[in-house]
Design a protein around this motif. Structure first.
Motif, mmCIF file in Angstrom:
data_model
loop_
_atom_site.group_PDB
_atom_site.id
_atom_site.type_symbol
_atom_site.label_atom_id
_atom_site.label_comp_id
_atom_site.label_asym_id
_atom_site.label_seq_id
_atom_site.Cartn_x
_atom_site.Cartn_y
_atom_site.Cartn_z
ATOM 1 N N ASP A 154 0.821 -1.208 0.000
ATOM 2 C CA ASP A 154 0.000 0.000 0.000
ATOM 3 C C ASP A 154 0.859 1.263 0.000
ATOM 4 O OD1 ASP A 154 -1.944 1.906 0.206
ATOM 5 O OD2 ASP A 154 -2.943 1.018 1.942
ATOM 6 N N LEU A 155 0.792 2.003 -1.119
ATOM 7 C CA LEU A 155 1.445 3.307 -1.229
ATOM 8 C C LEU A 155 0.411 4.378 -1.570
ATOM 9 C CD1 LEU A 155 4.774 2.355 -3.039
ATOM 10 C CD2 LEU A 155 4.602 3.595 -0.882
ATOM 11 N N ASP A 173 -4.158 -1.168 -8.000
ATOM 12 C CA ASP A 173 -5.213 -0.173 -7.775
ATOM 13 C C ASP A 173 -4.621 1.207 -8.039
ATOM 14 O OD1 ASP A 173 -7.187 1.538 -6.932
ATOM 15 O OD2 ASP A 173 -7.532 0.541 -5.008
ATOM 16 N N LEU A 174 -5.076 1.834 -9.129
ATOM 17 C CA LEU A 174 -4.574 3.159 -9.504
ATOM 18 C C LEU A 174 -5.712 4.171 -9.560
ATOM 19 C CD1 LEU A 174 -2.093 2.103 -12.347
ATOM 20 C CD2 LEU A 174 -1.495 2.864 -10.063
ATOM 21 N N ASN A 175 -6.719 3.995 -8.746
ATOM 22 C CA ASN A 175 -7.835 4.935 -8.720
ATOM 23 C C ASN A 175 -7.377 6.302 -8.216
ATOM 24 O OD1 ASN A 175 -10.041 3.273 -9.603
ATOM 25 N ND2 ASN A 175 -9.926 2.203 -7.659
ATOM 26 N N ASN A 176 -7.870 7.355 -8.879
ATOM 27 C CA ASN A 176 -7.586 8.743 -8.478
ATOM 28 C C ASN A 176 -6.088 9.082 -8.468
ATOM 29 O OD1 ASN A 176 -10.395 9.626 -7.710
ATOM 30 N ND2 ASN A 176 -10.140 7.909 -6.301
ATOM 31 N N LEU A 233 4.874 -4.654 -11.026
ATOM 32 C CA LEU A 233 4.198 -3.947 -9.934
ATOM 33 C C LEU A 233 2.786 -4.496 -9.721
ATOM 34 C CD1 LEU A 233 5.349 -0.361 -10.953
ATOM 35 C CD2 LEU A 233 6.148 -1.637 -8.968
ATOM 36 N N SER A 234 2.615 -5.757 -10.010
ATOM 37 C CA SER A 234 1.295 -6.378 -9.930
ATOM 38 C C SER A 234 0.725 -6.289 -8.522
ATOM 39 C CB SER A 234 1.384 -7.850 -10.344
ATOM 40 O OG SER A 234 1.943 -7.965 -11.630
ATOM 41 N N GLY A 235 -0.508 -5.845 -8.453
ATOM 42 C CA GLY A 235 -1.226 -5.815 -7.184
ATOM 43 C C GLY A 235 -0.892 -4.661 -6.267
ATOM 44 N N ILE A 236 0.001 -3.763 -6.679
ATOM 45 C CA ILE A 236 0.369 -2.638 -5.818
ATOM 46 C C ILE A 236 -0.794 -1.665 -5.696
ATOM 47 C CG2 ILE A 236 1.318 -1.196 -7.670
ATOM 48 C CD1 ILE A 236 3.563 -0.427 -5.670
ATOM 49 N N VAL A 237 -0.932 -1.053 -4.535
ATOM 50 C CA VAL A 237 -1.997 -0.084 -4.293
ATOM 51 C C VAL A 237 -1.384 1.316 -4.338
ATOM 52 C CG1 VAL A 237 -3.776 0.703 -2.683
ATOM 53 C CG2 VAL A 237 -3.254 -1.740 -2.875
#
Length: 698
Positions: free
Chosen positions: A409-410, A473-476, A435-439
Motif C-alpha cells: 500500500d502506497l 489499484d490506480l484509482n484517483n 508492480l502487480s497488485g500494488i496499491v
C-alpha cells in the motif's frame, strides 16, 4: 417410532397387478420431473429480470446511476470461488437495471425460501404437489424445518456441490466452468441414487435427514403398532435399510462418542500448537528487542564510535525484524546530513524491503504536507531534500523487489512533481518492473517512467482472468506526463485518474476501468482498449490512431478533436459521446452504438459504419465521403451540411440517376433515410440515385 409402510404385504404382493396400475407414471420419474421444474423455476426467476436489466442497460436515453453496492459485493462473492475475473466494483448502469438486477437476486432467494417452507410444513413443494410426490418423516408426517434444511441444504446441495467443486478446483479442468457444471450435475444425480450396495437404494439426502419420498396419489394403512392414521404409500426404492444408524442405538452412540473424541483431541492439539506458536513469536520479539537495544547503544555518540562503526550498526538495523528499528532508520534518514551515512541508511532500508514501506509512506506524506505549507522558504528547501530521500528509497525497494508488490500500500504517496510541466527534482523510474497488485490509490506519480512495466499478473493458480490475479489499484492517481508505453494495465482500476499528456502507446488496457479518467492529449497509438470502461472519461485531443476499442464502453465520453485514424470501434458503446471536430478516417465502427452522439464537423472518410446505430446522432457538416453506411440506423440523425459524396449534381436532374463518380461516394444502398433530419435537395438526390430509401424518392 414406526416407519411408514414399505411396499405391500406378502399377501398383496402375490396378487396379480391391476391393469390400471401399469398406466401410472413411476414415482421415480415423477420425482425427477418435479425436481426439474423446481430448478427451472428457480433459474427463470433470476434469469428473466437479469436479462431485462441487460436490455434496459443498453438503452441510451435512460438515466444512469451507480450499481447497487449489494450487487457489487454479490458479484465479488460469486467471482472468487468460480475463478472469474474480479469485479471492478462500482459502475454506472441504467436506473431500472439496478432494480431488475436486485430482483434477480431477491426473487430466487424468496422462491427458494417459500418452497422450503412448504416442504417443511406440508411435505410438498408446488411442483411436487403437481406430480403427486410427498416427503414425510418416520412418523409419516411433514418433516419439519430442521429436517428440510438438512435434507435440501446439506444433503442435496452442499455435499455434492462441494465434492464437485473440490474435484474441479484441484484438477486439470480448472477453471472450465462448463465442466464444473457438468460435474456438479453428475454429483447431484449420483447422490439421488443412494448407495449402490443397498438392497433398497435410498437417496443420500433422505437418509441424512431421516425422511422418505412417497407417492401422494395412493394411500394405505402403514404397518407398526403406533400407526393410527392413513398414510401415503412409500416407493419401494425408498425403503430404509434395517441396519441404518437411526434404527440401531449402539451405532448412533458409537458415532457420537467418536465425534466427541475427535473434537476433544483436535481442540487439545490446536491449543498446544497455538501456545507454542505464541511462545516462539514472543521469544523472537524478545531477541529482536535485545538486539535493537544493543545496536542503539552502539549508535550513541558518547560511546566514541567511528563513522565506519556507525555505518555498520545502521546496516545491522536493516536486518532487525523490529518496527522500532525501521522507525529509527527513517528518523535518521531525515535528520542525517553526512552523504555517506545517508547512503548507508538508504541501503539499510532497502535491505529491510517492504517492511519499511508503511513508515516510509507515512514520512513521505508528512514531508509533502510540510513542503506545501513551507513553500520556497529555507525550511521548504530542507523539506524538499528530505522528501527526495524518502522517494529514492521507495523507488529502490520497488525496483529490487519486483514481482512481490501484491497488496503493498502506497496510497497518497508523493512520488512525482507537484505541478504539470514542472521540472522534477526526483523522477520515479520503474522500467520493466513487475508492480502487480500494488496499491497506488490517490498517489502522485506525475512524470514517472513505467515503460514496459506490468501492473497485473497471474496469481497462485498460474492462470489469467481468475479470482486471484494480482491487479494494481490506480484509482484517483496523478499520472500526468507519465511514460506508460508498452505497460500491462489490463483490468487495472484507474477510475478518475489524471493521465493527461501521458504516453500509453501500445499499452495493454483491455478491460481496464477508466471511469471519469482524464486522458486529454494522451498518446494512445496502437493501444489495446478492448472492453475498457471509459464512461464519462475526457479524451480531448488524444491520439487514438490504430487503437483497438472493440466493445469498449465510452458512454458520454468527451472525444472532441480526437485523432482516431484507423481505430477499431466495432460493437463499442459510444452513446452520447462528443466527437466534434474529431478525425475518424478509415476507422471501423461496425455495429457500434452512436445514438445521440455529437459527430458535427467530424471527418469520417472511408469509415466503416455498417449496421451502426446513428439514431438521433448529430452529423452536421460531417464528412462521410467513402464511408460505408449499409445497414446503419439513421432515424432522427441530423444531416445538415453532411458530405455524402464528392462532386456537384445538377439540381434540375436531382431525381435522374447519374453514373457513379467513383469511390468518393458513401455506400448507402438499402439505408432508410425516411426519418433523417435536414436533408437538402442534393443529399436527397444522392440518396435516391444510390439505392437509399426515402419517402420523397420518386
Amino acid at each position: 417410532m414406526a416407519n411408514p409402510m414399505i411396499g405391500k404385504s406378502s399377501s398383496q404382493s402375490s396378487r396379480p397387478k391391476e391393469p390400471k396400475k401399469s398406466k401410472i407414471t413411476p414415482l421415480a420419474t415423477r420425482r425427477f420431473v418435479a425436481w426439474t421444474v423446481e430448478i427451472t423455476l428457480f433459474i427463470a426467476s433470476g434469469l428473466v429480470p437479469y436479462s431485462l436489466g441487460v436490455y434496459v442497460n443498453s438503452r441510451s436515453e435512460i438515466r444512469r446511476v451507480p450499481l447497487n453496492p449489494v450487487l457489487v459485493v454479490t458479484e465479488k462473492a460469486i467471482a472468487r470461488p468460480l475463478a472469474l475475473p474480479i469485479s471492478y466494483g462500482i459502475r454506472n448502469v441504467a436506473w431500472p437495471t439496478n432494480i431488475l438486477w436486485t430482483l434477480a437476486l431477491l426473487l430466487p432467494t424468496s422462491l427458494c425460501g417459500w418452497q422450503l417452507y412448504l416442504l417443511a410444513k406440508t411435505g410438498s413443494t408446488i411442483p411436487k404437489r403437481w406430480f403427486g410426490v410427498r416427503v414425510v418423516n418416520e412418523a409419516g408426517t411433514a418433516p419439519g424445518l430442521g429436517a428440510v434444511i438438512v435434507r435440501e441444504g446439506l444433503g442435496r446441495w452442499t455435499i455434492p456441490v462441494s465434492a464437485a467443486y473440490l474435484l474441479w478446483r484441484y484438477s486439470f479442468v480448472f477453471p472450465n466452468l462448463a465442466l464444473f457444471t457438468s460435474l456438479t450435475m453428475l454429483m447431484i444425480l449420483a447422490e439421488s441414487k443412494g448407495w449402490p450396495n443397498q438392497k433398497h437404494p435410498r437417496s443420500f439426502h433422505d437418509q441424512l435427514a431421516g425422511t422418505y419420498t412417497i407417492d401422494a396419489t395412493s394411500t394405505v394403512i402403514p404397518s407398526g403398532e403406533h400407526s393410527t392414521t392413513t398414510e401415503n404409500n412409500v416407493d419401494s426404492s425408498q425403503s430404509p435399510s434395517p441396519a441404518s444408524p437411526r434404527n440401531n442405538p449402539s451405532i448412533s452412540l458409537f458415532l457420537v462418542g467418536l465425534t466427541s473424541m475427535i473434537a476433544v483431541l483436535s481442540t487439545l492439539i490446536g491449543t498446544q500448537i497455538y501456545i507454542q506458536t505464541q511462545e516462539s513469536q514472543r521469544r523472537n520479539e524478545q531477541t529482536n528487542s535485545q538486539k535493537f537495544l544493543e545496536l542503539i547503544k552502539a549508535l550513541n555518540p558518547n560511546n566514541g564510535v567511528t563513522n565506519e562503526d556507525r555505518q555498520r550498526v545502521i546496516l545491522a538495523l536493516g536486518s532487525v525484524d523490529d518496527k522500532q528499528a525501521i522507525k529509527l532508520l527513517i528518523d535518521l534518514l531525515v535528520k542525517e546530513t553526512d552523504p555517506k551515512t545517508l547512503d548507508t541508511i538508504q541501503q539499510a532500508l532497502t535491505n529491510a524491503g517492504f517492511k519499511a514501506i508503511p513508515e516510509l509512506n507515512r514520512m513521505n506524506q508528512f514531508l509533502a504536507g510540510e513542503l506545501a505549507s513551507a513553500g520556497k522558504s529555507s525550511n521548504g528547501e530542507i523539506r524538499q531534500n528530505q522528501l527526495i530521500l524518502t522517494q529514492q528509497v521507495i523507488n529502490k525497494i520497488l525496483a529490487i523487489y519486483s514481482g512481490e508488490t501484491n497488496k503493498i500500500d502506497l496510497s497518497n504517496a508523493q512520488l512525482g512533481s507537484q505541478a504539470s510541466g514542472e521540472k522534477p527534482l526526483f523522477n520515479l523510474v520503474l522500467n520493466n518492473v513487475d508492480l502487480s497488485g500494488i496499491v497506488l490509490k490517490s498517489a502522485n506519480l506525475n512524470q514517472a517512467n513505467f515503460q514496459g512495466s506490468r501492473f497485473r499478473s497471474v496469481g497462485e493458480d498460474g492462470r489469467w482472468d481468475t479470482y486471484d490475479d494480482a491487479i494494481a489499484d490506480l484509482n484517483n492517481t496523478q499520472l500526468k506526463q507519465a511514460n506508460l508505453s508498452n505497460t500491462n494495465l489490463s483490468r487495472v482500476s484507474m477510475s478518475r485518474s489524471d493521465l493527461s499528456r501521458a504516453n500509453l502507446n501500445k499499452a495493454n488496457l483491455s478491460y481496464t476501468r477508466l471511469f471519469g479518467a482524464n486522458l486529454s492529449s494522451t498518446q494512445l497509438v496502437g493501444t489495446d482498449l478492448r472492453n475498457a470502461i471509459l464512461e464519462n472519461a475526457s479524451l480531448t485531443n488524444a491520439d487514438l490512431s490504430n487503437a483497438n476499442l472493440t466493445e469498449a464502453n465510452l458512454y458520454a465520453a468527451n472525444l472532441v478533436r480526437v485523432s482516431a485514424i484507423g481505430t477499431q470501434l466495432a460493437y463499442a458503446n459510444l452513446t452520447k459521446t462528443d466527437w466534434q471536430g474529431a478525425d475518424l478516417s478509415e476507422s471501423y465502427l461496425d455495429y457500434a452504438n452512436l445514438s445521440h452522439a455529437n459527430l458535427s464537423a467530424t471527418r469520417l472518410t472511408g469509415a466503416s459504419l455498417r449496421s451502426t446505430n446513428l439514431e438521433n446522432a448529430n452529423l452536421r457538416s460531417a464528412d462521410l465521403s467513402r464511408a460505408d453506411l449499409r445497414g446503419a440506423n439513421v432515424a432522427g440523425a441530423d444531416f445538415q451540411g453532411t458530405i455524402l459524396f464528392v462532386g456537384k449534381q445538377n439540381l434540375a436532374d436531382q431525381f435522374v440517376e447519374t453514373p457513379d463518380i467513383g469511390s468518393q461516394n458513401a455506400s448507402i444502398k438499402g439505408v432508410d433515410f425516411s426519418q433523417a433530419k435536414n436533408l437538402d435537395p442534393q443529399q436527397l438526390a444522392f440518396i435516391c440515385t444510390q439505392g437509399g430509401l426515402n419517402s420523397r424518392c420518386p
